[in-house]
Design a protein around this motif. Structure first.
Motif, mmCIF file in Angstrom:
data_model
loop_
_atom_site.group_PDB
_atom_site.id
_atom_site.type_symbol
_atom_site.label_atom_id
_atom_site.label_comp_id
_atom_site.label_asym_id
_atom_site.label_seq_id
_atom_site.Cartn_x
_atom_site.Cartn_y
_atom_site.Cartn_z
ATOM 1 N N HIS A 27 78.946 33.331 3.136
ATOM 2 C CA HIS A 27 78.857 32.519 1.928
ATOM 3 C C HIS A 27 77.416 32.236 1.517
ATOM 4 C CE1 HIS A 27 83.135 31.851 2.438
ATOM 5 N NE2 HIS A 27 83.154 31.252 1.273
ATOM 6 N N ASN A 28 76.459 32.557 2.371
ATOM 7 C CA ASN A 28 75.082 32.185 2.063
ATOM 8 C C ASN A 28 74.255 33.350 1.526
ATOM 9 O OD1 ASN A 28 75.138 33.490 4.558
ATOM 10 N ND2 ASN A 28 73.369 32.363 5.350
ATOM 11 N N ARG A 29 74.909 34.296 0.846
ATOM 12 C CA ARG A 29 74.189 35.414 0.249
ATOM 13 C C ARG A 29 73.364 34.932 -0.944
ATOM 14 N NH1 ARG A 29 76.487 39.248 -2.266
ATOM 15 N NH2 ARG A 29 75.686 41.146 -1.337
ATOM 16 N N LEU A 30 72.146 35.453 -1.053
ATOM 17 C CA LEU A 30 71.268 35.133 -2.171
ATOM 18 C C LEU A 30 70.679 36.433 -2.705
ATOM 19 C CD1 LEU A 30 69.693 33.189 -4.015
ATOM 20 C CD2 LEU A 30 67.947 33.048 -2.199
ATOM 21 N N VAL A 31 71.061 36.791 -3.924
ATOM 22 C CA VAL A 31 70.548 37.991 -4.577
ATOM 23 C C VAL A 31 69.431 37.579 -5.527
ATOM 24 C CG1 VAL A 31 71.108 39.887 -6.143
ATOM 25 C CG2 VAL A 31 72.759 39.183 -4.405
ATOM 26 N N ILE A 66 76.323 32.236 -9.580
ATOM 27 C CA ILE A 66 75.707 30.923 -9.759
ATOM 28 C C ILE A 66 74.193 31.098 -9.853
ATOM 29 C CG2 ILE A 66 75.350 28.650 -8.750
ATOM 30 C CD1 ILE A 66 78.036 29.006 -7.325
ATOM 31 N N PRO A 67 73.610 30.814 -11.029
ATOM 32 C CA PRO A 67 72.161 31.000 -11.187
ATOM 33 C C PRO A 67 71.373 29.847 -10.569
ATOM 34 C CG PRO A 67 73.099 30.168 -13.221
ATOM 35 C CD PRO A 67 74.254 30.357 -12.268
ATOM 36 N N HIS A 68 70.227 30.167 -10.007
ATOM 37 C CA HIS A 68 69.384 29.158 -9.369
ATOM 38 C C HIS A 68 67.933 29.322 -9.811
ATOM 39 C CE1 HIS A 68 72.435 27.939 -6.341
ATOM 40 N NE2 HIS A 68 72.755 29.230 -6.309
ATOM 41 N N LEU A 73 67.044 25.163 -5.000
ATOM 42 C CA LEU A 73 67.847 26.161 -4.302
ATOM 43 C C LEU A 73 68.786 25.502 -3.300
ATOM 44 C CD1 LEU A 73 68.372 29.146 -4.121
ATOM 45 C CD2 LEU A 73 66.473 29.369 -2.531
ATOM 46 N N THR A 74 70.072 25.476 -3.657
ATOM 47 C CA THR A 74 71.124 25.047 -2.738
ATOM 48 C C THR A 74 72.248 26.072 -2.820
ATOM 49 O OG1 THR A 74 72.116 23.664 -4.468
ATOM 50 C CG2 THR A 74 70.602 22.591 -2.928
ATOM 51 N N ILE A 75 72.692 26.530 -1.681
ATOM 52 C CA ILE A 75 73.663 27.624 -1.620
ATOM 53 C C ILE A 75 75.051 27.056 -1.344
ATOM 54 C CG2 ILE A 75 74.317 29.727 -0.406
ATOM 55 C CD1 ILE A 75 71.785 29.945 -2.140
ATOM 56 N N SER A 76 76.008 27.416 -2.203
ATOM 57 C CA SER A 76 77.360 26.894 -2.006
ATOM 58 C C SER A 76 78.431 27.937 -2.283
ATOM 59 C CB SER A 76 77.578 25.692 -2.940
ATOM 60 O OG SER A 76 77.401 26.079 -4.289
ATOM 61 N N SER A 77 78.045 29.203 -2.382
ATOM 62 C CA SER A 77 79.015 30.236 -2.706
ATOM 63 C C SER A 77 78.507 31.586 -2.220
ATOM 64 C CB SER A 77 79.268 30.240 -4.216
ATOM 65 O OG SER A 77 78.975 31.449 -4.812
ATOM 66 N N LYS A 78 79.332 32.629 -2.384
ATOM 67 C CA LYS A 78 78.907 33.990 -2.046
ATOM 68 C C LYS A 78 78.100 34.618 -3.170
ATOM 69 C CE LYS A 78 82.991 35.035 0.791
ATOM 70 N NZ LYS A 78 84.141 35.954 0.965
ATOM 71 N N LYS A 79 78.175 34.040 -4.350
ATOM 72 C CA LYS A 79 77.597 34.682 -5.533
ATOM 73 C C LYS A 79 76.416 33.884 -6.074
ATOM 74 C CE LYS A 79 81.761 37.134 -6.983
ATOM 75 N NZ LYS A 79 82.714 37.393 -8.081
ATOM 76 N N ASN A 80 75.380 33.776 -5.272
ATOM 77 C CA ASN A 80 74.169 33.071 -5.662
ATOM 78 C C ASN A 80 73.134 34.065 -6.165
ATOM 79 O OD1 ASN A 80 74.875 30.307 -4.460
ATOM 80 N ND2 ASN A 80 75.195 31.710 -2.742
ATOM 81 N N ILE A 81 72.492 33.738 -7.281
ATOM 82 C CA ILE A 81 71.555 34.687 -7.858
ATOM 83 C C ILE A 81 70.333 33.979 -8.431
ATOM 84 C CG2 ILE A 81 72.530 34.737 -10.208
ATOM 85 C CD1 ILE A 81 72.241 37.907 -9.827
ATOM 86 N N ILE A 82 69.178 34.617 -8.257
ATOM 87 C CA ILE A 82 67.953 34.203 -8.935
ATOM 88 C C ILE A 82 67.484 35.403 -9.757
ATOM 89 C CG2 ILE A 82 65.564 33.470 -8.696
ATOM 90 C CD1 ILE A 82 66.284 32.077 -6.113
ATOM 91 N N ASN A 218 69.407 38.720 0.409
ATOM 92 C CA ASN A 218 68.916 37.696 1.327
ATOM 93 C C ASN A 218 70.064 36.811 1.802
ATOM 94 O OD1 ASN A 218 65.846 38.020 0.785
ATOM 95 N ND2 ASN A 218 66.746 37.820 -1.247
ATOM 96 N N TYR A 219 69.796 36.101 2.872
ATOM 97 C CA TYR A 219 70.718 35.073 3.355
ATOM 98 C C TYR A 219 69.931 33.775 3.458
ATOM 99 C CZ TYR A 219 73.771 38.972 4.118
ATOM 100 O OH TYR A 219 74.540 40.084 3.902
ATOM 101 N N TYR A 220 70.496 32.709 2.919
ATOM 102 C CA TYR A 220 69.762 31.457 2.805
ATOM 103 C C TYR A 220 70.603 30.304 3.367
ATOM 104 C CZ TYR A 220 66.886 27.791 0.822
ATOM 105 O OH TYR A 220 66.060 26.707 0.674
ATOM 106 N N PRO A 221 69.985 29.398 4.145
ATOM 107 C CA PRO A 221 68.577 29.266 4.488
ATOM 108 C C PRO A 221 68.024 30.466 5.270
ATOM 109 C CG PRO A 221 69.788 27.265 5.023
ATOM 110 C CD PRO A 221 70.800 28.315 4.729
ATOM 111 N N THR A 222 66.705 30.603 5.203
ATOM 112 C CA THR A 222 66.056 31.746 5.809
ATOM 113 C C THR A 222 64.953 31.317 6.766
ATOM 114 O OG1 THR A 222 64.765 33.739 5.342
ATOM 115 C CG2 THR A 222 64.463 31.889 3.854
#
Length: 254
Positions: A27-31, A66-68, A73-82, A218-222
């Motif tokens: 769930h902590n994927r960050l693209v 979910i755009p950040h 930056l707080t991660i709460s899903s599999k679909k996090n993007i910057i 990425n995976y966040y936190p890192t």
């Protein structure tokens, strides 16, 4: 006949694999996506067409990415993007505000202050006034050095002075920015001792994150805040290739 069957089987395999991958992935994927210029038509890797960009933004919105900003930056899903853009081109100002608002997205623009002061080749760049006027609901400003030199090729002292100048000029123009650095050309010192010294300088001057290219998710936190990877979105990427990159980063077969 077999020439037609193979692509179909490959497509089915990819679709099934995507769904299984997304189901199983953490769930902590960050693209983090990397762009540069936006024009009506694309003729080079570093320029994406308005049509392609809107297609990509529409997909992110439909699929509920979910755009950040880096600053929140707080991660709460599999679909996090910057979504990031480098250099501060005038065409970013022309096309991005309406697209970001339309698809409820956000973008971080990395500013090399030397490009804004003196220009860059024959490209039209934003002014400091234009950068300051960007809607903070949709835009975050961050650092891209002052002189936009390859940090791998200059001394640690020169790097520190350059990055401080980057921040000082933005401060002087009353531009709010996040202390996040995009390495020019994606490069930074690689030898172990040089890298440790370099990272200590980043920490000393308050840099919270730094991004390279890497073309990985990425995976966040890192544990590696100064080596976050961005995925390079090229001008001629099809929507299928864009979707693949969201899942895997760069695929060698493409």
């Amino acid at each position: 006949m077999i020439l037609y069957i193979i692509p179909v089987l490959l497509a089915v395999f990819i679709v099934v694999y995507f769904r299984l991958y997304l189901f199983a992935c953490p769930h902590n994927r960050l693209v983090i996506l990397m762009y540069h210029q936006v024009e009506k038509e694309s003729h080079e890797d570093l320029t994406v067409s308005v049509k392609n960009l809107e297609q990509q933004f529409s997909y992110l919105n439909r699929k509920k990415y979910i755009p950040h900003f880096f600053s929140e930056l707080t991660i709460s899903s599999k679909k996090n993007i910057i979504i990031t853009f480098d250099d501060g081109y005038k065409n970013n100002l022309e096309y991005l505000p309406s697209l970001l608002e339309k698809y409820d997205l956000k973008a971080t623009i990395f500013i090399p202050t030397g490009f804004i002061e003196k220009g860059y080749n024959n490209y039209s760049m934003m002014t400091f006034d234009e950068i300051r006027s960007l809607d903070k609901k949709y835009f975050e400003i961050a650092l891209h050095s002052h002189a936009h030199e390859n940090l791998k090729n200059i001394s640690i002292d020169c790097i520190e002075k350059d990055l401080k100048k980057n921040m000082e000029i933005l401060d002087a123009h009353n531009i709010k920015y996040s202390k996040v650095l995009a390495y020019p050309y994606g490069k930074y010192p690689q030898k172990k001792e040089d890298k440790l010294t370099f990272f200590s300088i980043l920490k000393k001057i308050g840099i919270e994150f730094a991004v390279r290219i890497g073309n990985k998710v990425n995976y966040y936190p890192t544990q590696r805040p100064y080596e976050l990877c961005r995925i390079d979105i090229k001008g001629k990427d099809s929507i299928i290739k864009f979707k693949l990159k969201l899942i895997f980063g760069r695929l060698k077969l493409f």
